[in-house]
Scaffold this motif. Structure first.
Motif, PDB file in Angstrom:
ATOM      1  N   VAL A 288      61.292  48.483  44.648  1.00  0.00           N
ATOM      2  CA  VAL A 288      59.952  48.134  44.161  1.00  0.00           C
ATOM      3  C   VAL A 288      59.963  48.107  42.629  1.00  0.00           C
ATOM      4  N   ARG A 289      60.583  49.121  42.056  1.00  0.00           N
ATOM      5  CA  ARG A 289      60.613  49.177  40.587  1.00  0.00           C
ATOM      6  C   ARG A 289      61.328  47.954  39.999  1.00  0.00           C
ATOM      7  N   ASN A 290      62.491  47.628  40.545  1.00  0.00           N
ATOM      8  CA  ASN A 290      63.230  46.478  40.004  1.00  0.00           C
ATOM      9  C   ASN A 290      62.466  45.172  40.204  1.00  0.00           C
ATOM     10  N   MET A 291      61.807  45.043  41.344  1.00  0.00           N
ATOM     11  CA  MET A 291      61.056  43.808  41.579  1.00  0.00           C
ATOM     12  C   MET A 291      59.877  43.692  40.616  1.00  0.00           C
ATOM     13  N   LEU A 292      59.207  44.796  40.363  1.00  0.00           N
ATOM     14  CA  LEU A 292      58.058  44.751  39.451  1.00  0.00           C
ATOM     15  C   LEU A 292      58.510  44.474  38.020  1.00  0.00           C
ATOM     16  N   LYS A 293      59.630  45.078  37.641  1.00  0.00           N
ATOM     17  CA  LYS A 293      60.162  44.805  36.300  1.00  0.00           C
ATOM     18  C   LYS A 293      60.599  43.340  36.200  1.00  0.00           C
ATOM     19  N   ALA A 294      61.295  42.882  37.235  1.00  0.00           N
ATOM     20  CA  ALA A 294      61.787  41.498  37.230  1.00  0.00           C
ATOM     21  C   ALA A 294      60.618  40.522  37.153  1.00  0.00           C
ATOM     22  N   SER A 295      59.558  40.825  37.874  1.00  0.00           N
ATOM     23  CA  SER A 295      58.398  39.925  37.859  1.00  0.00           C
ATOM     24  C   SER A 295      57.779  39.870  36.474  1.00  0.00           C
ATOM     25  N   SER A 296      57.641  41.028  35.854  1.00  0.00           N
ATOM     26  CA  SER A 296      57.044  41.082  34.526  1.00  0.00           C
ATOM     27  C   SER A 296      57.893  40.313  33.507  1.00  0.00           C
ATOM     28  N   GLU A 297      59.224  40.427  33.625  1.00  0.00           N
ATOM     29  CA  GLU A 297      60.084  39.673  32.700  1.00  0.00           C
ATOM     30  C   GLU A 297      60.063  38.180  33.017  1.00  0.00           C
ATOM     31  N   ALA A 298      60.023  37.881  34.306  1.00  0.00           N
ATOM     32  CA  ALA A 298      59.980  36.473  34.710  1.00  0.00           C
ATOM     33  C   ALA A 298      58.722  35.812  34.143  1.00  0.00           C
ATOM     34  N   TYR A 299      57.645  36.554  34.089  1.00  0.00           N
ATOM     35  CA  TYR A 299      56.399  36.048  33.518  1.00  0.00           C
ATOM     36  C   TYR A 299      56.673  35.458  32.131  1.00  0.00           C
ATOM     37  N   GLY A 300      57.348  36.220  31.286  1.00  0.00           N
ATOM     38  CA  GLY A 300      57.638  35.783  29.919  1.00  0.00           C
ATOM     39  C   GLY A 300      58.507  34.528  29.899  1.00  0.00           C
ATOM     40  N   VAL A 301      59.491  34.473  30.816  1.00  0.00           N
ATOM     41  CA  VAL A 301      60.405  33.330  30.856  1.00  0.00           C
ATOM     42  C   VAL A 301      59.661  32.066  31.283  1.00  0.00           C
ATOM     43  N   VAL A 302      58.838  32.192  32.328  1.00  0.00           N
ATOM     44  CA  VAL A 302      58.102  31.007  32.803  1.00  0.00           C
ATOM     45  C   VAL A 302      57.173  30.510  31.693  1.00  0.00           C
ATOM     46  N   LYS A 303      56.457  31.426  31.074  1.00  0.00           N
ATOM     47  CA  LYS A 303      55.514  31.052  30.009  1.00  0.00           C
ATOM     48  C   LYS A 303      56.217  30.364  28.847  1.00  0.00           C
ATOM     49  N   SER A 304      57.421  30.856  28.489  1.00  0.00           N
ATOM     50  CA  SER A 304      58.052  30.226  27.331  1.00  0.00           C
ATOM     51  C   SER A 304      58.639  28.867  27.712  1.00  0.00           C
ATOM     52  N   ASN A 305      59.010  28.676  28.967  1.00  0.00           N
ATOM     53  CA  ASN A 305      59.513  27.356  29.374  1.00  0.00           C
ATOM     54  C   ASN A 305      58.393  26.359  29.634  1.00  0.00           C
ATOM     55  N   ILE A 306      57.247  26.857  30.135  1.00  0.00           N
ATOM     56  CA  ILE A 306      56.132  25.955  30.478  1.00  0.00           C
ATOM     57  C   ILE A 306      54.862  26.556  29.873  1.00  0.00           C
TER      58      ILE A 306
ATOM     59  N   PHE B  96      47.844  49.880  45.923  1.00  0.00           N
ATOM     60  CA  PHE B  96      47.472  50.037  44.526  1.00  0.00           C
ATOM     61  C   PHE B  96      48.646  49.877  43.549  1.00  0.00           C
ATOM     62  N   LEU B  97      49.731  50.608  43.800  1.00  0.00           N
ATOM     63  CA  LEU B  97      50.829  50.675  42.820  1.00  0.00           C
ATOM     64  C   LEU B  97      51.362  49.303  42.364  1.00  0.00           C
ATOM     65  N   PRO B  98      51.737  48.412  43.300  1.00  0.00           N
ATOM     66  CA  PRO B  98      52.288  47.135  42.818  1.00  0.00           C
ATOM     67  C   PRO B  98      51.270  46.307  42.017  1.00  0.00           C
ATOM     68  N   ILE B  99      50.025  46.285  42.469  1.00  0.00           N
ATOM     69  CA  ILE B  99      49.034  45.440  41.765  1.00  0.00           C
ATOM     70  C   ILE B  99      48.698  46.058  40.412  1.00  0.00           C
TER      71      ILE B  99
ATOM     72  N   PRO C  63      53.892  56.435  38.683  1.00  0.00           N
ATOM     73  CA  PRO C  63      54.798  57.172  39.577  1.00  0.00           C
ATOM     74  C   PRO C  63      54.528  56.787  41.033  1.00  0.00           C
ATOM     75  N   PRO C  64      55.517  56.849  41.925  1.00  0.00           N
ATOM     76  CA  PRO C  64      56.896  57.281  41.705  1.00  0.00           C
ATOM     77  C   PRO C  64      57.832  56.147  41.236  1.00  0.00           C
ATOM     78  N   ALA C  65      57.309  54.929  41.034  1.00  0.00           N
ATOM     79  CA  ALA C  65      58.201  53.833  40.621  1.00  0.00           C
ATOM     80  C   ALA C  65      58.646  54.016  39.177  1.00  0.00           C
TER      81      ALA C  65
END
Ligand code: FCB
Length: 387
Positions: A174-192, A226-229, A239-241
């Protein structure tokens, strides 16, 4: 409502894929997917179906294992196929909403440790960058679908690939997916720079059977809903992520996948209590309780002041009238949420056609159309919404 349409995912409809699900299929863990709806060959036919039901938006996913079959080796031909499809959708006045990760992974990614490994973030970002440099005509992006369901089924109860049973690993995932999503946000925004980016979160209504049952309900509510959103909209991992660890970017919208309500009773056997079936309730063919008011409850509770897309909502049934009733009642309650100020921008019915329903295989019939693209009965989503 600006966007109305249907949703699918690559593994569930495309057919002839080779990824971690087909790998575990060979081990007998999950049913065989085979040709699915053959959409890899017939994607353009799906546009006709969308038009028949009055859709102006389509949520579908890109199959990572087709784009990057070997680590670092990208298949531009596969991406061109998706690009042709995107352009056809746009020509037909249908807005594409692309999911970048909907449960399935390339086999090499699984061998590298999958989402448990912290390398997963770097791998995912490289893939997202490749896609979004090329598909610039797409404005709406869903980074990752349902980290909670993915981690629960794959790493807590182990009924999905990679069939692990470890709470610790589930938390890492869960932690890695949430981090990856947040970083992906920046990548998508800078490309489009015209893009809107968010996740699709699975949310459920949890109902305590009595006072004591409020304890397991609070736990489920916190960890599952709650946690992921929260981390997605505030860019903070609670916590705990994480320990209120800051992430890079916040989402533009909240995507909610809503299907059902669980009645929960306190139990000494599990801190999460146990589910109690209400015999008198309306259920879909898989036994999931149908609770239309829930779409109102989750929209109010989990919008966090952001625009909302109902990225999935649907019923498994072969009965056309029942499906119509399901959609009408959910629309009624979604309108009530909008009256209370929730900014709902779109609704996606799950699913356009019957497809491969993960562990359940082909027995669940969520489709407005059958798997061979036959309409079960007249249904126009736009008219139903306006009527
Ligand atoms: C959701 C999944 C989707 C589909 C529906 C029925 O949790 O995102 O792929 O299987 O359930």
């Amino acid at each position: 409502m600006k966007f109305i349409g249907a949703a699918t995912s690559s593994h569930q409809i495309e057919g002839n894929v080779s990824n971690d699900w087909t790998y575990f299929e060979e081990k007998g863990l999950v049913p065989k997917v085979g040709k699915a709806c053959n959409s890899w060959m017939k994607m353009e036919e799906d546009i006709k179906l969308l038009k028949m039901i009055g859709a102006n938006a389509y949520r579908f996913s890109i199959e990572w294992s087709r784009i990057e079959p070997d680590e670092g080796l990208f298949n531009i031909k596969a991406l061109e196929r998706y690009k042709r499809f995107v352009n056809k959708l746009l020509e037909n006045g249908i807005e594409p909403f692309i999911t970048l990760h909907h449960f399935t992974n390339p086999i090499w990614f699984l061998r590298m440790g999958g989402w448990v490994s912290s390398k997963s973030i770097r791998f995912f970002i490289r893939y997202v960058d490749f896609i979004t440099k090329y598909l610039k005509e797409v404005r709406f992006w869903i980074t990752i679908n349902e980290p909670n369901v993915y981690a629960y089924n794959g790493y807590v109860i182990g009924v999905w690939p990679p069939a692990e049973r470890s709470i610790l690993k589930a938390i890492k995932v869960v932690r890695n997916m949430l981090k990856a999503s947040s970083e992906a946000y920046g990548v998508v925004k800078s490309n489009i720079n015209t893009s809107y980016v968010g996740m699709a979160h699975h949310v459920r209504v949890f109902r305590p059977m009595d006072e004591l049952s409020k304890i397991p309900v609070a736990l489920r509510e916190y960890l599952f809903n709650f946690l992921p959103i929260y981390s997605d909209v505030h860019a903070i991992l609670p916590p705990p992520a994480g320990f209120m660890e800051n992430l890079k970017n916040k989402a533009d919208f909240v995507g909610l996948n809503y299907y059902t309500k669980d009645n929960v009773r306190f139990s000494l056997k599990s801190i999460f209590g146990e589910e109690v079936v209400d015999e008198s309730s309306w259920k879909n063919s898989l036994g999931w309780e149908v609770y239309p008011r829930g779409i109102y409850e989750v929209s109010l509770r989990f919008s966090f002041g952001k625009p909302v897309f109902i990225t999935e909502n649907g019923i498994a049934t072969e009965n056309h009238k029942e499906r119509l009733r399901f959609i009408k009642e959910h629309f009624h309650w979604l309108k009530e949420a909008m009256k209370k100020g929730v900014n709902v921008l779109g609704y996606f019915y799950w699913s356009l056609m019957d497809n491969y329903e993960w562990k359940e295989g082909y027995k669940a019939k969520f489709g407005i159309f059958t798997r061979d693209r036959k309409l079960r009965g007249k249904l126009n989503l736009r008219k139903l919404w306006e009527g």
